[in-house]
Structures are given as C-alpha cells and as structure tokens.
Design a protein around this motif. Structure first.
Motif, short mmCIF file in Angstrom:
data_model
loop_
_atom_site.label_atom_id
_atom_site.label_comp_id
_atom_site.label_asym_id
_atom_site.label_seq_id
_atom_site.Cartn_x
_atom_site.Cartn_y
_atom_site.Cartn_z
N GLU A 1 0.83 -1.20 0.00
CA GLU A 1 0.00 0.00 0.00
C GLU A 1 0.87 1.25 0.00
O GLU A 1 0.61 2.20 -0.72
CB GLU A 1 -0.88 0.01 1.25
N LEU A 2 1.91 1.20 0.80
CA LEU A 2 2.78 2.37 0.92
C LEU A 2 3.49 2.63 -0.40
O LEU A 2 3.63 3.78 -0.83
CB LEU A 2 3.80 2.14 2.03
N LYS B 1 1.17 4.16 -2.92
CA LYS B 1 0.61 5.45 -2.59
C LYS B 1 1.37 6.56 -3.30
O LYS B 1 2.57 6.74 -3.11
CB LYS B 1 0.72 5.63 -1.08
N ASP B 2 0.69 7.27 -4.16
CA ASP B 2 1.39 8.35 -4.84
C ASP B 2 0.75 9.70 -4.52
O ASP B 2 1.20 10.73 -4.99
CB ASP B 2 1.41 8.10 -6.36
N SER B 3 -0.32 9.65 -3.71
CA SER B 3 -1.01 10.90 -3.41
C SER B 3 -0.06 11.84 -2.67
O SER B 3 0.91 11.41 -2.07
CB SER B 3 -2.22 10.63 -2.54
N SER C 1 1.56 13.73 0.03
CA SER C 1 1.65 13.47 1.45
C SER C 1 1.17 14.69 2.22
O SER C 1 1.51 15.81 1.90
CB SER C 1 3.10 13.14 1.78
N PRO D 1 10.37 2.21 1.08
CA PRO D 1 10.67 3.01 -0.11
C PRO D 1 11.23 4.37 0.29
O PRO D 1 10.80 4.95 1.29
CB PRO D 1 9.31 3.16 -0.80
N VAL E 1 9.30 7.65 1.22
CA VAL E 1 8.71 7.85 2.56
C VAL E 1 9.33 9.05 3.26
O VAL E 1 8.76 9.62 4.16
CB VAL E 1 8.93 6.57 3.39
N ASN F 1 9.52 12.07 2.88
CA ASN F 1 8.74 13.29 3.08
C ASN F 1 7.37 13.03 3.70
O ASN F 1 6.57 13.93 3.83
CB ASN F 1 8.55 14.02 1.74
N ARG F 2 7.10 11.78 4.02
CA ARG F 2 5.80 11.48 4.62
C ARG F 2 5.85 11.70 6.12
O ARG F 2 6.92 11.84 6.70
CB ARG F 2 5.40 10.04 4.31
N TYR F 3 4.66 11.70 6.73
CA TYR F 3 4.58 11.92 8.17
C TYR F 3 4.24 10.62 8.88
O TYR F 3 3.60 9.75 8.28
CB TYR F 3 3.55 13.01 8.46
N GLU G 1 1.01 8.55 8.52
CA GLU G 1 0.65 7.88 7.27
C GLU G 1 1.17 6.46 7.21
O GLU G 1 0.90 5.73 6.26
CB GLU G 1 1.23 8.67 6.09
N GLN H 1 5.62 -0.32 10.12
CA GLN H 1 6.48 0.56 9.32
C GLN H 1 7.13 1.63 10.19
O GLN H 1 8.30 1.94 10.05
CB GLN H 1 5.67 1.21 8.20
#
Lengths: 359, 566
Positions: free
Chosen positions: A37-38, A41-43, A45, B427, B430, B432-434, B437, B442
């Motif tokens: 899923e991760l 995910k391209d939406s 962030s 990946p 990631v 820049n993700r928080y 999410e 993970q």
C-alpha cells in the motif's frame, strides 16, 4: 464440540479479495500488504498542518469570521491612515466641524423601491459627535487601537504563558512549584484592579497604547500557562521525548522542537480567546477611565463618553458597541474553528481516511 | 450433531452472525471494516476470532453488543440468543446487555470504576436488571467473587479496584460479565494486558466457567497460544473477511488458507523445555581474548524517588554485552527490566554500582561527555505510535541524531536517511511522509533506522515488538537480526516474551522484582532452567499447538501442585 462444522466449512476463502503483490503472488501477510500500500501510494503526502488547514477551511463560521476580521482590520487601518500615512477617508478624528442635521448618520442602505432614500454614504456615514467630529473616523481610530491591543496582548500573553507552562511541565519538581504558585498569585489578584493600576501607570508614563498592551499581556498569561503545563505533562511521557533525550538532545531542543510544537493546538485556540478577552478588557478599562484617554480614541472610551446619548443619539453608542461585539464574536468563532480543526478525534477520523486512501 | 454451516440456524446458537457488513463513514470517505461475515457460537463453546489489527474482529464483537458509533452502517444480521440485534432500538438492546450478552474487556485497569467499591459495581447490573436487590444482591456478588477465585470475598467486596492486582481485577471483570447469566460472553483480548503467569490463570478460569455455566464465549485475540489453550473452534479474519474457520486442531495444525499458514509460521515458538533432568549443557566456549565489552553493569542498583521514599526497582544486577552479542532481559511487569534500559539511556540516575559503556562509567561522566557517549547508542521503544514526533517528516525523524550531534550537512543527512530507509526495506519516497501515514510496523522500522543513524555500538530495544501484530513482529525481528549481523552492534533486548528472546538473543537475564533470578546462555536458561521461577514462566507461556498446549497445561498444573505441596 467438533461436530458443529464440517471440513468443507472453509467458507470465505473463495470469496476473499486478496491483494496481488508486485511479483504477482497474492499478499497474505499484513506486513506485506501494508508495504504494498505504501509503495503504491502516490497521493500528495499531507502533514498534520495541512490536514488541520483543510478542516479549518471546511468550517464555515470560522471562514466567515476570518473574512469579517480582515475587512474590519483593512478598513480601520486604510481609511484614516496609520502612523503618519494618510488614508482614503477625508475626515480627521481630531477635527471639529459644524453639526449637520444634529449629527445624524448619513449612511443609507435602504433602496428607494422599498421606500428608503437609496444607497448613500454621505459626508458622515456614522454621524458626528457633540463637537462635530466625524464619528466614522473616531470609530475607525478606536478599532485600530483595539486591534493593536488585541494582537499585542495575545502575542505577549501567549509567549509568556507557553514558555512558563512548558518549563514548569517539563522540569516538574521545585521549578514547577515556584512557577505555578506565581501563576496562582496572578490569578487571585483581581485582574481589572491590577490592570487599572498598571494601565494608569503605563498611560501616564508614555501615553502610548503599546505600553498599556504590554501591561495587559503581562497579566493575562495565566490560563494558557496552566493549559500548556498540563499538556506538556502528558507529552513528556511520550516515547519520542525519551528518544530525543536518549540521543543526547539538549533540554532546550526537547522543549522547543519536540514539546511546544505539539501543543500548538492548545496554544493557538487559547490565543484567539485571549485576544477576544483583551479587547473586552481594554474596553472595560477605557470605559472606567483607566485606559485610553481623549483626544485619542478607543471603542470603550467612545461608549463611556456617549453613554448618556443613548436615548436621543443612539448611533453614538451603537457604532462602537457593534464594532466590539463583531470583533469579539469573530475572534471567538475563529477560535472555535481552530479548536475543531485541531481536535484529536477528528485527526483519528482523518487517519482512518488515509488508510482508506491507500486501498 | 452435525449442523450444516449454510443453514441460517440462529436457533440454538448463543450468538450468530449472518452476512454481517459494517461500513464506517469517515470525514472524507468510507471504510469497509467487516465484509460479509457469518459465524456461529453455540452454548458451552469457545470460538476464537483471530486476526491482526485492522482485520475487523473487534468491530464484529462491538456490533453484537450494539455499541458501534453512529457513523457505522451495519447490514446483515447478528443474532443474540435468537434475537436479531442489528437495528434493534437502544432501549431493548440495553435490556439485553448483561442478561443475554456480556463483555470482558482488554484492560482491567480501566474497565472498573476507581471511585466505586467492587460491591457497588457488581450489584449494579443485578439491580438494574431486577435480578436481586440489597442484601440478596450482595450475597450473589460474594458468590460470584468466590466463583472467579477471589479469596475472602465477603471482606474484599468492600474494597476499591486499586486494592486488587491486575489479574484479580480481570477476575472481577469476568464476575461482572457472568453476573446475569448471559447466553454469550464476548472476551475482547482478555489476557493481552496481563503477564504470562496471570494469563494462564485467567485462561484456566474462563475454561472452568464455560463448562460450569454453559455459556458461549467469543474470544477475540491475536495470540495463537491463547487460541490453542482455550478455543474449540477458530475463525481467522483478514482485512474484514473471514478467511478460514474450523476446529482448533484443523486451523492450527492443518491451515488451508495461505494467510493462516503465513500467520502461524510467523509466531515465534519456544523450544521444548528439557524436563528429563539429564541435560548436558554445551561446553562453554573459551573466552575470546578479543571480546570487546560494550556495556557492562556491575552490582547495579536503580531507585525511583516516589515523593521522598525510595523505591528500589533494580537490585544488584550484573551483566555485560560484547560487540556482536544480543542480551535479552526477560521478566514480568514490575520486574525492573525496562528500568535497566532507561538507566542505560541516561533517563534515570544510577543509585549505586557500575554502569559503563565502552569502559567509561556513566555515573561519573560530565554532562558533555555523557552527551557524546549517547551518539554511540541507538534506541527502539515499545510504542511505534508514540516514538516518532508527529510533526516531523520521516526524513527528519531519522536524521535527528545527526542534527543533535552536528554530523554532516543537509545533503549528507538526506543521503544517510535514504540509505537507512533502504536498509529497513522502506521506499525512499517515505522520506517526506509523516508518521501518521505509516502503519505500526512501518513506524517501528523507521525507529530502527533512526537508532542506526550514527552507526551505534549499542542498540537498546525496549519491548520493540510487543505492540505489533505477529506477522509484523516476525518481519521486525528478522530485520533486527539481519542488521545486527551486518553492523555487529551490541544489543540489549528487553522483552516479556520468552519466545522472542529465545529466537533472537545469545544470552539472557531472567528478572523478578528487581532481582536477577537466573542468567546465562539462552540455550541453557530457557531450555534447561535451574530455577523454579524460570520454569514457571516457561510453563505459563502458551504455544500455538493445541495438543502440545494441553500437555504443557497439565505439566504446569503439576508444577504448581508440587509447589503448593512443598
């Protein structure tokens, strides 16, 4: 008990929708599904700040209030000018003039086809006071003062409250004791009396409204300090704080990088309410004669000056009164909207939604 | 008494679901939590509903209780004693709770009201449902307490919840659940918050009660050992769907669905304890002269200051870890195992004794030197939800140690973060993700990456997998092992799970009440324990194999009986 089902009772396995992994094999482990899923995910962030902004923009009263506030602020500062810069309104709040029509407002909004006089602003839209000064200019000047006081008090009280609360909550022990007893001291002294004394001293010392605003800010941080302390007491037990301490972060970094940004919800919401409170406090002080003095103008001062005119020239009372109510209400609605946006329960909903977005 | 599963036979069941679906409306969209589930629980039967987080097992049980929040759309049917409770008015549902369907919650610490006596709480449901009043209700409550094994119930019924231990509180919660003779009890992770030895006692109690009262039990759990110990039938859920049902033997020993197979293979298993008594320990390897000690504790004493009175959490514990070694510290709650980890991390002062990292004694270091030594340690905590700052993007989380110790410039830090993300198989996007999410597993991998940022000599892992699902736990453990082999750091691994320690550690310290009970190589201590306490711990840990578990249960009973006889 074994008789309750047959061996073929492996129902569900046929109708189960399994995700297919990148190698074409169905995913049967939770860890793999989550990773897939991760990766998919391209939406864009979304940070917590973005989520909060989005929720805030969905809050209608808060948005309307923000617009009202912006319009009032812009009008107040551009119309009669500020700090020597002339504005677009041609009357001064200091200059007396001849009373026209007993000083009645020349603002007309009622259209002619409804029996009114049509839309007209006239020379004195808000009317004139006793000495013929333009009341629109006076009210705008008062609004400027109120807004300045509100912003300064909000900022001073928020900074002091947040820092004192954070330090007390983080260190606990005797530091907490001392700071919280100090807070208690400020709480038990009647705010209006103390503000009156300080305001008078500040006013006579420099005559500047900023001094008064600072004085009020130094008195109204107590509520926020207590709230932030409570918040920090729970946050400091979080493991990311322990992790930061364990990796050797300095105390100041832990407080200002890890703890305070996470209390921003409490702080922002409280700051808006502090601002509304400050406007009302200044109004009360000026009304009582301890705040802004004539020939300067403030909304509270205008009300106190013209309270006797309420029966025969009600506009002298209504314009500043309505302005106070509008500003205070707008700021409160704004605070409501911010609180809803920061509400953790809504955050959880949003998190669920993020999960859904993945699938 | 074979009943076809296809026949919608709500008659005779204590609890049954027919094609139950639950959809939650959330702020911006909908979440399909349960997708067409059908399941029956008969009186006197324990059905285990097994699944990992997000599988919908708790939503299913909450639907049966009629306690789902307003944003839930329920379709299908849920029968409690023959009455469909889906769409039942709240007033009727309220009458059915306790008398027809009751619940045992996960957290006994919060399931009881701390300001009311046990008596008030136990008699409440009796009086509400008009079963008994006044003295009669109290007498019944005392009976119930006796039934669930609270000693001296007539006296203790006047006490408040904080005066009972965690296990006793869970017994009281169970007493409340059975007080009105419900047709079915939903036990939602009833032993998850408890220690293994207490867990074994509660499972014994539940087994006893279901035979005595002929109640159906829907057991919701993620622990396959608990399933093997208690359940008659098992239903496995995965992402809202039922993937497999069958008897406990069928599902645990001959799983059909690949998900179940994978799940079962992920469960770490304890190797059998040698009970023959003629265990010959492996000969001790000669001490390597190059053995480089990373962490050394000698007669370590740690104390908490509880408003003036000292509470000794760790008393006279000694151990050492060399480069490339993993030391496991195992014990029940309150044994002081996490306190040791805290002291090594510098979050707690050392009261007396020696605690040295690479030869420099932590107690004698000046603050600046102590901070420098922190750069050589990495830490992983238990709760992945709380161990990352929610306002930091993942990249900042990982590179924080570099910022704190002023290592590298921005480009180097980003490069390092990407390397580490690859090392933990995430990946690089990631970065820049928080944290919110990411899933729990993970996030825990991000924590591992953060712990390794500065190439530490020592990794402290405080229960790093106990908040994770089994399959995720397996992945994380595998990763720690793999990274440990690659980077050869020393590792202090704190856990309550003997099987995890067995899988990962080279040596082990078994702790109880702040003291080290037994320590040594894992192969010696966990497979041929010399101390009774270690033996009891090992016996209490359930294994996910019903046959073997029955044997272990019996062995444990004998062990306890022998102890009582002494």
């Amino acid at each position: 008990m074994s008789g309750h089902q047959d061996n073929e009772e492996l129902k569900g396995s046929s109708n189960m929708e399994t995700e297919i992994g990148p190698d074409g094999q169905p995913l049967v482990s939770l860890a793999e599904v989550e990773d897939a899923e991760l990766a998919q995910k391209d939406s864009q962030s979304m940070s917590q700040g973005q989520l909060i902004r989005r929720r805030f923009l969905n809050h209608k009263p808060a948005i309307i209030s923000s617009i009202v506030l912006v319009v009032i602020t812009l009008t107040a500062f551009t119309s009669i000018g500020f700090a020597g810069i002339p504005g677009w309104w041609n009357q001064s709040y200091l200059k007396s003039a001849e009373l026209i029509n007993g000083g009645a407002p020349t603002l007309h909004l009622w259209p002619t086809w409804l029996g009114g006089q049509g839309f007209a602003i006239g020379d004195h839209p808000f009317g004139q006071d006793n000495t013929g000064k333009d009341y629109f200019a006076l009210v705008m000047r008062g609004t400027q003062k109120s807004i300045i006081i509100a912003v300064v008090v909000g900022a001073v009280a928020t900074v002091i409250g947040a820092v004192i609360g954070a330090v007390a909550g983080y260190f606990r022990g005797w530091v907490d004791e001392v700071l919280m007893r100090l807070t208690d001291l400020f709480i038990v002294i009647p705010l209006l009396v103390l503000a009156a004394v300080l305001g008078k001293m500040a006013g006579s010392a420099s005559g500047s409204i900023l001094t008064l605003a600072f004085a009020l800010g130094l008195l109204t941080w107590t509520g926020l300090a207590r709230l932030v302390r409570g918040e920090i007491l729970t946050l400091r037990e979080r493991e990311y704080v322990a992790a930061a301490q364990a990796m050797g972060s300095k105390t100041s970094r832990v407080i200002f990088k890890h703890l305070l940004p996470n209390t921003v919800g409490v702080i922002v919401v409280n700051a808006t309410f502090a601002i509304a409170g400050a406007i009302l406090l200044e109004t009360s002080l000026s009304y009582l004669g301890f705040g802004v003095k004539a020939p300067e103008s403030s909304l509270g001062l205008l009300i106190s000056q013209y309270q006797n005119a309420f029966t025969n020239r009600p506009w002298l009372f209504w314009w500043p009164g309505m302005m106070i109510v509008t500003i205070a209400l707008s700021v409160n609605f704004l605070g409501d909207g911010l609180r809803d946006a920061f509400d953790p329960r809504q955050t959880r909903k949003a998190k669920r939604r993020n999960k859904k977005e993945l699938s | 008494m074979s009943i076809q599963a296809q026949v919608p036979s709500s008659i005779g069941t204590a609890l049954s679901f027919e094609n139950l679906s639950v959809v939650f409306d959330t702020e911006f969209s909908q979440v399909h939590a349960v997708k067409g589930l059908s399941l029956e629980v008969y009186p006197g039967e324990v059905v285990a509903l097994v699944g990992e987080s997000g599988s919908g097992k708790s939503v299913t049980s909450t639907a049966a209780m009629g306690l789902l929040p307003n944003n839930a759309n329920i379709s299908g049917k849920a029968f409690v004693g023959g009455i469909n409770v889906v769409g039942l008015p709240e007033a009727k549902m309220r009458k059915m709770r306790a008398t027809d369907i009751a619940m045992v919650f996960q957290e006994p610490m919060t399931a009881l009201n701390p300001v009311l006596t046990i008596e008030r709480q136990l008699t409440e449901s009796l009086e509400l449902h008009g079963l008994a009043y006044g003295k009669e209700a109290t007498a019944r409550a005392i009976e119930l307490l006796e039934l669930v094994g609270i000693p001296d119930p007539a006296k203790r019924i006047k006490q408040y919840p904080h005066q009972f231990s965690g296990g006793q509180r869970q017994r009281i919660v169970i007493a409340m659940a059975i007080s009105c003779d419900p047709k079915v009890i939903i036990a939602d992770e009833p032993t998850t918050a408890l220690d293994v030895t207490v867990q074994a006692e509660i499972l014994d109690l539940l087994r006893e009660l279901k035979d005595k009262l002929n109640t159906g039990i829907l057991l919701i759990t993620h622990n396959m050992g608990v399933v093997a110990d208690l359940a008659d039938r098992v239903a496995v859920m995965f992402r809202g769907s039922l993937v497999e049902t069958g008897t406990v033997d069928q599902v645990l020993n001959h799983p059909q669905h690949p998900y179940t197979q994978k799940l079962l293979s992920s469960v770490p298993r304890l190797e059998a304890v040698d009970v023959s008594g003629n265990w010959v320990p492996e000969p001790l390897a000669a001490v390597d002269p190059n053995r480089k000690l990373i962490l050394e504790a000698k007669n370590l004493v740690l104390e908490y200051d509880m408003r003036g009175t000292k509470f000794r959490a760790v008393d006279d514990v000694s151990f050492d870890i060399a480069r490339g070694e993993i030391l496991g510290i195992v014990g029940e709650s309150g044994s002081g195992k996490s306190t040791i980890a805290k002291a090594v991390l510098g979050l707690l002062p050392v009261a007396s004794g020696k605690l040295a990292v690479q030869g420099s004694d932590l107690t004698k270091l000046r603050p600046k030197a102590a901070r420098a030594i922190r750069a050589k340690m990495g830490v992983i905590f238990q709760d992945p939800a709380a161990s990352l700052n929610p306002r930091f993007p993942i990249g900042d989380c990982i590179t924080e140690p570099m910022v704190v110790h002023k290592v590298g410039n921005r480009a180097e830090r980003i490069k390092r973060a990407k390397e580490l993300l690859e090392a933990v198989h995430l990946p690089t996007s990631v970065i820049n993700r928080y944290p919110h999410e990411l899933s729990g597993g993970q996030r825990q991998r991000v924590c591992i990456a953060r712990a390794l940022t500065l190439d530490p000599e020592l990794l402290i892992a405080d229960e790093p997998t106990s908040a994770l699902d089994v399959s995720v736990q397996a992945a994380v453990l595998e990763m720690i092992q793999e990274l440990q082999e690659r980077y050869e750091f020393a590792c202090l691994f704190v856990s309550h799970d003997l099987a995890v320690i067995d899988l990962l550690a080279h040596s082990v310290v078994v702790m109880k009440n702040g003291k080290s009970i037994e320590q040594g190589r894992v192969s010696d201590v966990l497979h041929a324990p010399q101390e009774d306490y270690t033996r009891k711990l090992l016996a209490a840990a359930p294994v996910p194999e019903p046959g073997e578990q029955a044997i272990r249960r019996e062995a444990r009973r004998l062990l306890l009986a022998a102890e009582k006889g002494l």
